[in-house]
Scaffold this active site. Structure first.
Site, PDB file in Angstrom:
ATOM      1  CE  LYS A 155      -2.658   2.572  -5.776  1.00 51.89           C
ATOM      2  NZ  LYS A 155      -2.433   2.530  -4.244  1.00 51.89           N
TER       3      LYS A 155
HETATM    4  C1  E4P Z   1      -4.826   0.862  -2.578  1.00 56.81           C
HETATM    5  O1  E4P Z   1      -4.712   1.050  -4.028  1.00 56.81           O
HETATM    6  C2  E4P Z   1      -4.975   1.975  -1.518  1.00 56.81           C
HETATM    7  O2  E4P Z   1      -3.947   2.844  -1.657  1.00 56.81           O
HETATM    8  C3  E4P Z   1      -5.207   1.608  -0.400  1.00 56.81           C
HETATM    9  O3  E4P Z   1      -6.228   0.402  -0.566  1.00 56.81           O
HETATM   10  C4  E4P Z   1      -5.864   2.678   0.396  1.00 56.81           C
HETATM   11  O4  E4P Z   1      -6.543   1.977   1.591  1.00 56.81           O
HETATM   12  P1  E4P Z   1      -6.862   3.114   3.065  1.00 56.81           P
HETATM   13  O5  E4P Z   1      -7.844   3.570   2.726  1.00 56.81           O
HETATM   14  O6  E4P Z   1      -6.856   1.910   3.985  1.00 56.81           O
HETATM   15  O7  E4P Z   1      -5.565   3.852   3.227  1.00 56.81           O
END
Ligand code: E4P
Length: 215
Positions: free
Chosen positions: A83
């Site tokens: 990521k």
């Molecule tokens: C996933 O890839 C993201 O990091 C995650 O869904 C972020 O979610 P949040 O906005 O609830 O922290």
């Protein structure tokens, strides 16, 4: 449609994987920090539970360091997806890494044009964050919908992961628009099972049965 679990919690991953509901897992630095365990060990353990794409995020913010970290993360397991945040340095790193066949999930996507940049740089996945847009009074789900429309016009090998999901309605909308993946927090996955009429219906079946046949 694929379901990813948006957590680094091993127990929750095992729990939902046992139901056959987990096609992959996404983590981020906050989710890893929440569990308080070693990053690499946690990711390794997740790969032993789920046979699908497992996103592990870099913590560097310059391209060279991102590339170095990504190469190390990719060595952990074949299923690792790195990521990378949607910043210029991240795009630069994605361009290098995608040529090495390291799968990249570009994260922190908040506009359709950012998703287009990610796809052009060779990202395998884009993660539009719908909940965080809702939080600031934008209609979050419009984002993956527009990205879907754009990607369908071309032949990018880039899948849309609807991220930052806050409730089951986000999952339904993601499915209706043809998003490839929804990454779902365990709490929302739990909510998805629930319907009061299911509980009432089952109670009635059981009580009628028991009245006649005993239990
Ligand atoms: C996933 O890839 C993201 O990091 C995650 O869904 C972020 O979610 P949040 O906005 O609830 O922290």
């Amino acid at each position: 449609m694929k379901f990813f679990l948006d957590t680094a919690n091993i127990e929750q991953i095992k729990y939902f994987a046992d139901m056959g509901l987990v096609d992959g897992v996404t983590t981020n630095p906050s989710l890893i920090a929440k569990e308080g365990k070693d990053f690499e060990e946690t990711i390794k353990e997740i790969t032993s539970i789920v046979d699908g794409p497992i996103s592990a995020e870099v913590t560097a913010t310059d391209a060279d360091s991102m590339v170095k970290q990504a190469r190390e993360l990719a060595k952990i397991h074949n299923n690792i997806v790195v990521k990378i945040p949607m910043i210029k340095e991240g795009v630069k790193a994605t361009n290098v890494l995608s040529k090495e066949e390291i799968n990249i999930n570009m994260t922190l996507i908040f506009s359709p044009v950012q998703a287009l940049l990610a796809a052009k740089a060779g990202a395998k996945y884009v993660s539009p964050f719908v909940g965080r847009l809702d939080d600031i009074s934008h209609v979050g789900m419009e984002l993956p919908e527009t990205i879907r429309e754009i990607f369908d016009n071309y032949d990018y090998d880039c899948e849309i992961i609807v991220a930052s999901i806050r409730n089951p309605l986000h999952v339904i909308e993601a499915a209706r628009m043809g998003a490839d993946i929804a990454t779902i927090p365990p709490k929302v996955m739990e909510q998805m099972f629930k319907h009061p009429l299911t509980d009432i219906g089952l109670e009635k079946f059981m009580s009628d049965w028991n009245k006649t046949f005993g239990n």
